[in-house]
Scaffold this active site. Structure first.
Site, PDB file in Angstrom:
ATOM      1  N   GLU A 119     -42.216  -2.042  25.503  1.00 27.44           N
ATOM      2  CA  GLU A 119     -41.204  -2.047  26.624  1.00 27.44           C
ATOM      3  C   GLU A 119     -40.240  -3.257  26.241  1.00 27.44           C
ATOM      4  O   GLU A 119     -39.429  -3.532  27.137  1.00 27.44           O
ATOM      5  CB  GLU A 119     -41.690  -2.047  27.909  1.00 27.44           C
ATOM      6  CG  GLU A 119     -42.581  -0.712  28.079  1.00 27.44           C
ATOM      7  CD  GLU A 119     -41.758   0.338  28.335  1.00 27.44           C
ATOM      8  OE1 GLU A 119     -40.647   0.437  28.173  1.00 27.44           O
ATOM      9  OE2 GLU A 119     -42.458   1.515  28.653  1.00 27.44           O
ATOM     10  N   HIS A 142     -43.863  -4.855  34.819  1.00 31.36           N
ATOM     11  CA  HIS A 142     -43.964  -3.543  35.039  1.00 31.36           C
ATOM     12  C   HIS A 142     -45.303  -3.307  35.468  1.00 31.36           C
ATOM     13  O   HIS A 142     -46.344  -3.841  34.900  1.00 31.36           O
ATOM     14  CB  HIS A 142     -43.544  -2.920  33.662  1.00 31.36           C
ATOM     15  CG  HIS A 142     -43.981  -1.400  33.807  1.00 31.36           C
ATOM     16  ND1 HIS A 142     -43.578  -0.313  34.818  1.00 31.36           N
ATOM     17  CD2 HIS A 142     -44.737  -0.554  33.117  1.00 31.36           C
ATOM     18  CE1 HIS A 142     -44.212   0.923  34.718  1.00 31.36           C
ATOM     19  NE2 HIS A 142     -44.932   0.622  33.533  1.00 31.36           N
ATOM     20  N   HIS A 144     -48.488  -0.266  37.847  1.00 27.23           N
ATOM     21  CA  HIS A 144     -48.299   1.050  38.491  1.00 27.23           C
ATOM     22  C   HIS A 144     -48.935   0.686  40.053  1.00 27.23           C
ATOM     23  O   HIS A 144     -50.138   1.316  40.182  1.00 27.23           O
ATOM     24  CB  HIS A 144     -49.368   1.849  37.669  1.00 27.23           C
ATOM     25  CG  HIS A 144     -48.720   2.276  36.440  1.00 27.23           C
ATOM     26  ND1 HIS A 144     -49.322   2.818  35.331  1.00 27.23           N
ATOM     27  CD2 HIS A 144     -47.468   1.939  35.888  1.00 27.23           C
ATOM     28  CE1 HIS A 144     -48.749   2.952  34.200  1.00 27.23           C
ATOM     29  NE2 HIS A 144     -47.765   2.206  34.408  1.00 27.23           N
ATOM     30  N   GLU A 172     -41.768  -6.917  57.750  1.00 23.84           N
ATOM     31  CA  GLU A 172     -41.419  -7.854  56.869  1.00 23.84           C
ATOM     32  C   GLU A 172     -40.907  -7.406  55.700  1.00 23.84           C
ATOM     33  O   GLU A 172     -40.580  -8.067  54.854  1.00 23.84           O
ATOM     34  CB  GLU A 172     -42.615  -8.890  56.791  1.00 23.84           C
ATOM     35  CG  GLU A 172     -42.997  -9.601  57.907  1.00 23.84           C
ATOM     36  CD  GLU A 172     -44.124 -10.843  57.860  1.00 23.84           C
ATOM     37  OE1 GLU A 172     -44.370 -10.920  56.535  1.00 23.84           O
ATOM     38  OE2 GLU A 172     -44.475 -11.456  58.751  1.00 23.84           O
ATOM     39  N   HIS A 213     -44.218   7.080  38.121  1.00 22.59           N
ATOM     40  CA  HIS A 213     -44.777   6.136  37.305  1.00 22.59           C
ATOM     41  C   HIS A 213     -45.049   4.799  37.774  1.00 22.59           C
ATOM     42  O   HIS A 213     -46.269   4.614  37.749  1.00 22.59           O
ATOM     43  CB  HIS A 213     -43.838   6.254  36.033  1.00 22.59           C
ATOM     44  CG  HIS A 213     -44.088   5.286  35.107  1.00 22.59           C
ATOM     45  ND1 HIS A 213     -43.542   5.504  33.853  1.00 22.59           N
ATOM     46  CD2 HIS A 213     -45.049   4.249  34.962  1.00 22.59           C
ATOM     47  CE1 HIS A 213     -44.022   4.652  32.899  1.00 22.59           C
ATOM     48  NE2 HIS A 213     -44.879   3.883  33.614  1.00 22.59           N
TER      49      HIS A 213
HETATM   50 ZN   LIG Z   1     -46.105   2.253  32.935  1.00 21.18          ZN
END
Ligand SMILES: [Zn+2]
Length: 272
Positions: A119, A142, A144, A172, A213
Protein backbone atom coordinates in the site's frame (compact mmCIF):
# COMPACT_ATOMS: atom_id res chain seq x y z
CA UNK A 1 21.82 -3.72 14.98
CA UNK A 2 19.98 -5.08 17.96
CA UNK A 3 16.40 -6.06 17.21
CA UNK A 4 15.22 -5.32 20.74
CA UNK A 5 13.28 -2.02 20.49
CA UNK A 6 13.88 -1.31 24.16
CA UNK A 7 17.65 -0.89 23.80
CA UNK A 8 19.32 2.47 23.32
CA UNK A 9 20.92 1.34 20.03
CA UNK A 10 17.57 1.46 18.26
CA UNK A 11 16.48 4.89 16.98
CA UNK A 12 13.98 6.31 19.47
CA UNK A 13 11.35 6.94 16.78
CA UNK A 14 11.01 3.19 16.26
CA UNK A 15 9.63 2.55 19.77
CA UNK A 16 6.27 4.35 19.41
CA UNK A 17 5.74 2.84 15.95
CA UNK A 18 6.39 -0.70 17.22
CA UNK A 19 4.17 -0.04 20.25
CA UNK A 20 1.22 1.14 18.16
CA UNK A 21 1.53 -1.84 15.78
CA UNK A 22 1.54 -4.16 18.83
CA UNK A 23 -1.60 -2.43 20.17
CA UNK A 24 -3.35 -2.70 16.81
CA UNK A 25 -2.67 -6.43 16.77
CA UNK A 26 -3.68 -6.92 20.42
CA UNK A 27 -7.01 -5.13 19.90
CA UNK A 28 -7.82 -7.17 16.82
CA UNK A 29 -7.60 -4.27 14.40
CA UNK A 30 -4.62 -5.72 12.48
CA UNK A 31 -5.30 -9.42 12.21
CA UNK A 32 -3.19 -11.77 10.12
CA UNK A 33 -1.34 -9.61 7.55
CA UNK A 34 -3.67 -6.63 7.94
CA UNK A 35 -2.45 -3.18 8.84
CA UNK A 36 0.28 -0.93 7.55
CA UNK A 37 1.88 2.27 8.72
CA UNK A 38 4.22 4.93 7.37
CA UNK A 39 5.95 7.67 9.36
CA UNK A 40 7.63 10.66 7.72
CA UNK A 41 11.02 11.11 9.38
CA UNK A 42 12.68 14.42 10.22
CA UNK A 43 16.32 14.81 9.18
CA UNK A 44 17.39 14.28 12.80
CA UNK A 45 15.29 11.12 13.13
CA UNK A 46 16.69 9.79 9.84
CA UNK A 47 20.24 10.42 11.03
CA UNK A 48 19.64 8.08 13.99
CA UNK A 49 19.24 5.10 11.65
CA UNK A 50 22.54 3.45 10.69
CA UNK A 51 22.58 3.35 6.89
CA UNK A 52 22.59 -0.23 5.67
CA UNK A 53 24.63 -1.48 2.75
CA UNK A 54 21.56 -2.69 0.90
CA UNK A 55 21.17 -0.99 -2.45
CA UNK A 56 17.55 -1.99 -2.89
CA UNK A 57 14.65 0.05 -4.12
CA UNK A 58 12.00 0.34 -6.79
CA UNK A 59 10.48 2.75 -9.29
CA UNK A 60 6.94 4.09 -8.74
CA UNK A 61 4.26 3.70 -11.40
CA UNK A 62 3.41 7.37 -10.81
CA UNK A 63 6.04 9.71 -9.33
CA UNK A 64 5.71 11.70 -6.08
CA UNK A 65 7.57 14.94 -6.90
CA UNK A 66 6.25 16.72 -3.80
CA UNK A 67 7.90 14.07 -1.60
CA UNK A 68 11.31 14.25 -3.34
CA UNK A 69 14.10 13.58 -0.83
CA UNK A 70 11.69 12.70 2.00
CA UNK A 71 12.33 9.61 4.14
CA UNK A 72 9.75 7.32 5.71
CA UNK A 73 9.74 4.54 8.27
CA UNK A 74 7.37 1.97 6.71
CA UNK A 75 5.99 -1.42 7.74
CA UNK A 76 6.83 -4.36 5.48
CA UNK A 77 4.58 -6.12 2.97
CA UNK A 78 3.01 -9.29 4.34
CA UNK A 79 4.43 -8.77 7.82
CA UNK A 80 2.05 -9.66 10.65
CA UNK A 81 2.07 -6.93 13.32
CA UNK A 82 2.14 -9.82 15.80
CA UNK A 83 5.71 -10.54 14.62
CA UNK A 84 6.74 -6.95 13.95
CA UNK A 85 7.23 -6.26 17.63
CA UNK A 86 9.71 -9.14 17.88
CA UNK A 87 11.77 -8.26 14.80
CA UNK A 88 11.34 -4.60 13.86
CA UNK A 89 14.47 -4.56 11.66
CA UNK A 90 12.87 -7.24 9.49
CA UNK A 91 9.26 -6.06 9.50
CA UNK A 92 9.93 -2.32 9.15
CA UNK A 93 12.41 -0.31 7.14
CA UNK A 94 13.37 3.20 6.11
CA UNK A 95 13.11 4.40 2.53
CA UNK A 96 14.22 7.65 0.92
CA UNK A 97 12.41 9.07 -2.10
CA UNK A 98 14.65 10.02 -5.04
CA UNK A 99 15.34 13.64 -6.02
CA UNK A 100 12.76 13.50 -8.83
CA UNK A 101 10.20 11.54 -6.78
CA UNK A 102 10.15 8.64 -9.24
CA UNK A 103 11.71 5.93 -7.06
CA UNK A 104 12.79 4.97 -3.57
CA UNK A 105 15.85 3.40 -1.99
CA UNK A 106 15.88 1.26 1.15
CA UNK A 107 18.34 2.86 3.58
CA UNK A 108 17.66 0.76 6.69
CA UNK A 109 15.79 -2.37 7.80
CA UNK A 110 13.66 -4.79 5.75
CA UNK A 111 16.12 -7.54 6.72
CA UNK A 112 15.75 -10.84 4.88
CA UNK A 113 14.74 -9.22 1.59
CA UNK A 114 11.52 -7.73 2.95
CA UNK A 115 9.88 -4.87 1.05
CA UNK A 116 7.66 -1.89 1.99
CA UNK A 117 3.91 -2.48 2.27
CA UNK A 118 2.14 -2.98 -1.04
CA UNK A 119 0.00 0.00 0.00
CA UNK A 120 3.06 2.29 -0.19
CA UNK A 121 1.71 4.36 -3.13
CA UNK A 122 -1.57 4.95 -1.22
CA UNK A 123 0.42 6.02 1.85
CA UNK A 124 2.65 8.38 -0.12
CA UNK A 125 -0.35 9.89 -1.87
CA UNK A 126 -1.93 10.35 1.57
CA UNK A 127 1.20 12.06 2.93
CA UNK A 128 1.37 14.29 -0.14
CA UNK A 129 -2.25 15.47 0.11
CA UNK A 130 -2.59 15.62 3.92
CA UNK A 131 0.53 17.83 4.12
CA UNK A 132 -1.36 20.48 2.11
CA UNK A 133 -3.83 21.00 4.98
CA UNK A 134 -1.68 19.75 7.91
CA UNK A 135 2.01 20.47 7.25
CA UNK A 136 3.00 18.76 10.52
CA UNK A 137 1.33 15.49 9.53
CA UNK A 138 3.76 12.60 9.90
CA UNK A 139 1.72 9.41 9.99
CA UNK A 140 -0.55 7.50 7.63
CA UNK A 141 -1.94 4.27 9.08
CA UNK A 142 -4.33 1.58 7.86
CA UNK A 143 -6.13 -0.93 10.09
CA UNK A 144 -9.41 -2.85 10.53
CA UNK A 145 -11.24 -1.54 13.64
CA UNK A 146 -13.97 -4.13 14.09
CA UNK A 147 -16.95 -1.97 15.06
CA UNK A 148 -16.20 0.67 12.43
CA UNK A 149 -16.20 -2.04 9.77
CA UNK A 150 -19.41 -3.55 11.21
CA UNK A 151 -21.05 -0.12 11.21
CA UNK A 152 -20.56 0.18 7.45
CA UNK A 153 -22.57 -3.04 7.02
CA UNK A 154 -25.70 -1.56 8.60
CA UNK A 155 -25.50 2.25 8.44
CA UNK A 156 -26.43 4.27 5.35
CA UNK A 157 -23.23 4.92 3.41
CA UNK A 158 -23.60 8.67 3.49
CA UNK A 159 -20.66 10.73 4.77
CA UNK A 160 -22.77 13.36 6.55
CA UNK A 161 -25.18 10.84 8.09
CA UNK A 162 -22.35 8.61 9.26
CA UNK A 163 -20.43 11.53 10.76
CA UNK A 164 -23.56 12.69 12.60
CA UNK A 165 -24.20 9.18 13.96
CA UNK A 166 -20.63 9.01 15.28
CA UNK A 167 -20.73 12.52 16.76
CA UNK A 168 -24.11 11.76 18.39
CA UNK A 169 -22.81 8.59 20.07
CA UNK A 170 -20.32 10.17 22.47
CA UNK A 171 -19.76 13.78 23.56
CA UNK A 172 -16.03 13.62 22.84
CA UNK A 173 -16.23 12.25 19.31
CA UNK A 174 -16.75 15.70 17.79
CA UNK A 175 -13.59 16.83 19.62
CA UNK A 176 -11.58 13.93 18.19
CA UNK A 177 -12.89 14.30 14.63
CA UNK A 178 -14.07 17.94 14.30
CA UNK A 179 -13.92 17.68 10.50
CA UNK A 180 -15.99 14.48 10.51
CA UNK A 181 -15.01 11.37 8.57
CA UNK A 182 -14.36 10.71 4.92
CA UNK A 183 -16.27 7.70 3.58
CA UNK A 184 -15.57 5.55 0.54
CA UNK A 185 -17.93 2.89 -0.78
CA UNK A 186 -16.68 -0.67 -1.08
CA UNK A 187 -13.73 -0.75 -3.47
CA UNK A 188 -11.06 -3.25 -4.47
CA UNK A 189 -8.19 -2.72 -2.03
CA UNK A 190 -4.55 -2.32 -2.98
CA UNK A 191 -5.42 -0.37 -6.12
CA UNK A 192 -4.30 3.04 -7.28
CA UNK A 193 -7.93 4.18 -7.31
CA UNK A 194 -8.57 3.63 -3.59
CA UNK A 195 -5.30 5.47 -2.86
CA UNK A 196 -6.28 8.44 -5.03
CA UNK A 197 -9.81 8.63 -3.58
CA UNK A 198 -8.52 8.30 0.00
CA UNK A 199 -5.87 10.99 -0.44
CA UNK A 200 -8.55 13.38 -1.72
CA UNK A 201 -10.66 12.66 1.38
CA UNK A 202 -7.66 13.27 3.67
CA UNK A 203 -7.69 16.91 2.57
CA UNK A 204 -11.05 17.23 4.37
CA UNK A 205 -10.80 14.82 7.30
CA UNK A 206 -8.07 13.02 9.23
CA UNK A 207 -9.76 9.62 8.85
CA UNK A 208 -11.25 7.86 5.84
CA UNK A 209 -13.54 4.87 6.37
CA UNK A 210 -13.44 2.20 3.69
CA UNK A 211 -16.82 0.41 3.70
CA UNK A 212 -16.62 -3.26 4.68
CA UNK A 213 -12.85 -3.01 5.09
CA UNK A 214 -11.24 -0.55 7.54
CA UNK A 215 -9.82 2.93 7.90
CA UNK A 216 -6.97 5.06 6.60
CA UNK A 217 -5.99 7.65 9.19
CA UNK A 218 -3.54 10.56 9.26
CA UNK A 219 -1.87 12.14 12.29
CA UNK A 220 0.96 14.34 13.49
CA UNK A 221 2.18 11.39 15.58
CA UNK A 222 1.36 7.71 15.95
CA UNK A 223 -0.49 8.61 19.16
CA UNK A 224 -2.60 11.22 17.33
CA UNK A 225 -3.51 8.74 14.59
CA UNK A 226 -4.25 5.97 17.10
CA UNK A 227 -6.35 8.36 19.21
CA UNK A 228 -8.58 9.15 16.27
CA UNK A 229 -9.08 5.44 15.51
CA UNK A 230 -9.88 4.73 19.16
CA UNK A 231 -12.48 7.53 19.30
CA UNK A 232 -14.18 6.53 16.06
CA UNK A 233 -14.16 2.85 17.08
CA UNK A 234 -15.72 3.70 20.48
CA UNK A 235 -18.44 5.78 18.81
CA UNK A 236 -19.13 3.00 16.28
CA UNK A 237 -19.35 0.40 19.07
CA UNK A 238 -21.71 2.60 21.10
CA UNK A 239 -23.90 3.13 18.03
CA UNK A 240 -24.08 -0.61 17.35
CA UNK A 241 -24.78 -1.51 21.00
CA UNK A 242 -27.73 0.88 21.11
CA UNK A 243 -29.09 0.08 17.68
CA UNK A 244 -32.62 -1.25 17.42
CA UNK A 245 -34.22 0.08 20.60
CA UNK A 246 -35.42 3.60 21.39
CA UNK A 247 -32.22 5.54 21.00
CA UNK A 248 -31.57 8.81 22.83
CA UNK A 249 -28.51 10.18 21.08
CA UNK A 250 -26.86 13.57 21.48
CA UNK A 251 -29.11 16.04 19.64
CA UNK A 252 -28.03 18.49 16.94
CA UNK A 253 -28.51 21.37 19.40
CA UNK A 254 -26.31 19.60 21.93
CA UNK A 255 -23.66 19.04 19.24
CA UNK A 256 -23.79 22.80 18.53
CA UNK A 257 -23.34 23.46 22.26
CA UNK A 258 -20.29 21.18 22.30
CA UNK A 259 -18.87 22.89 19.21
CA UNK A 260 -19.35 26.33 20.80
CA UNK A 261 -17.85 25.21 24.12
CA UNK A 262 -14.70 23.82 22.47
CA UNK A 263 -14.31 26.35 19.63
CA UNK A 264 -15.05 23.80 16.90
CA UNK A 265 -16.53 24.85 13.58
CA UNK A 266 -18.18 21.69 12.20
CA UNK A 267 -18.54 21.64 8.39
CA UNK A 268 -22.08 22.81 7.55
CA UNK A 269 -22.73 19.69 5.45
CA UNK A 270 -22.38 17.63 8.65
CA UNK A 271 -24.12 19.98 11.10
CA UNK A 272 -26.24 22.72 9.47
ZN1 LIG B 1 -6.89 -3.66 4.96
Amino acid sequence: MNADPTTATVPSVLGPVVDVCADLYRWGWAENHAGNLSYRLTDAELAAFPVSDQARGATFESPFPELAGASFLVTAAGSPFRLLVKEPTRHTGVITISADGSAYTVVWGFDGDKRPTSELPAHLRGHQERAKVEPDNRVIMHCHPTNVVALTHVHPLDEAELTRSLWASNSETILAIPRGVGLLPWMVCGTDLIGIESAAKLREASIVIWACHGVLVAGRSVQDAMGVVESVEKAAKTYLLTRGGDRRSITDDQLRELAAAFGIEPPARFLP
